[in-house]
Design a protein around this motif. Structure first.
Motif, short mmCIF file in Angstrom:
data_model
loop_
_atom_site.label_atom_id
_atom_site.label_comp_id
_atom_site.label_asym_id
_atom_site.label_seq_id
_atom_site.Cartn_x
_atom_site.Cartn_y
_atom_site.Cartn_z
N ASP A 145 -13.24 -1.58 -24.57
CA ASP A 145 -13.98 -2.45 -25.49
C ASP A 145 -15.41 -1.97 -25.68
O ASP A 145 -15.95 -2.00 -26.79
CB ASP A 145 -13.97 -3.90 -25.00
CG ASP A 145 -12.59 -4.54 -25.10
OD1 ASP A 145 -11.73 -4.01 -25.85
OD2 ASP A 145 -12.37 -5.57 -24.43
N MET A 149 -17.18 -0.75 -29.14
CA MET A 149 -18.48 -1.27 -29.62
C MET A 149 -19.45 -0.12 -29.86
O MET A 149 -20.20 -0.13 -30.84
CB MET A 149 -19.06 -2.26 -28.61
CG MET A 149 -18.39 -3.61 -28.67
SD MET A 149 -18.98 -4.83 -27.48
CE MET A 149 -20.72 -4.60 -27.45
N ASN A 152 -18.62 1.31 -33.10
CA ASN A 152 -18.49 0.29 -34.15
C ASN A 152 -17.06 0.17 -34.67
O ASN A 152 -16.81 0.19 -35.88
CB ASN A 152 -19.45 0.57 -35.32
CG ASN A 152 -20.90 0.47 -34.90
OD1 ASN A 152 -21.25 -0.40 -34.11
ND2 ASN A 152 -21.72 1.35 -35.42
N ILE A 154 -13.20 -1.94 -34.36
CA ILE A 154 -12.49 -3.15 -33.96
C ILE A 154 -11.06 -2.73 -33.63
O ILE A 154 -10.35 -2.20 -34.48
CB ILE A 154 -12.51 -4.20 -35.08
CG1 ILE A 154 -13.94 -4.62 -35.37
CG2 ILE A 154 -11.65 -5.39 -34.69
CD1 ILE A 154 -14.08 -5.55 -36.55
N LYS A 156 -7.26 -3.57 -32.58
CA LYS A 156 -6.21 -4.58 -32.60
C LYS A 156 -4.91 -3.89 -32.22
O LYS A 156 -4.59 -2.82 -32.74
CB LYS A 156 -6.07 -5.21 -33.97
CG LYS A 156 -7.28 -5.98 -34.43
CD LYS A 156 -7.04 -6.53 -35.83
CE LYS A 156 -8.29 -7.15 -36.38
NZ LYS A 156 -8.12 -7.54 -37.78
#
Length: 168
Positions: A145, A149, A152, A154, A156
């Motif tokens: 994670d 970050m 940048n 995400i 899933k």
């Protein structure tokens, strides 16, 4: 492959039934086939190891064929899904060193594969009540994670496509 919610109670009950049925079938099938072969082709030396082994092999193949044939049956859906998920996770784990190295460099496919692996492992471990190493999984997930970050991104689990493993 997408991660789905599985009814843990139903999964465990069906898995236990399948395991018991396979064990009973293996015992009965091996004995029946071995005894039939021994009766038809007796050995004067008294050693029937090869007939017993043949009975085990034939029965195992028959059980495998039956399980494969009925893997889409409603009774087998959860069990077959878990078997398939374990195979997918195994393919990811075999490439985990390369994936982790690529993830450090910000490779989105590597990060997605690792994230899917962690989510799938969490699902399997919760189904099997294997909660001992969940703390380590939480640490590993936090690391992924933080990399996401940093770049940048995400992540899933549903965005994972197994075809990206060919890259590694």
């Amino acid at each position: 492959m997408q991660l789905i919610d599985i009814n843990k109670k139903r999964y465990r009950r069906h898995l236990n039934y399948i395991i018991v049925a396979c064990v009973v079938s293996l015992i009965i099938g091996c004995l029946a086939i071995s005894q039939l072969l021994i009766a038809v082709f007796p050995d004067e030396s008294g050693s029937h190891f090869h007939w017993n082994l043949t009975g085990v092999v034939i029965t195992s193949l028959l059980i495998g064929l039956i399980l494969n044939k009925y893997r889409t049956h409603d009774f087998m859906i959860e069990v077959a899904y878990v078997w398939d998920l374990k195979q997918v996770l195994n393919r990811i784990n075999r490439k985990m060193l390369k994936l982790k190295a690529a993830a450090q460099e910000g490779n989105i496919n590597a990060l997605l594969a690792i994230n899917f692996s962690y989510a799938g492992s969490r699902l399997l471990w919760e189904l099997d009540d294997n909660l001992i190493i969940m703390d380590q999984l939480a640490i590993d997930q936090a690391e992924i994670d933080s990399l996401a970050m940093k770049y940048n991104l995400i992540l899933k689990a549903e965005d994972y496509d197994e075809a990206v493993l060919k890259e590694f």
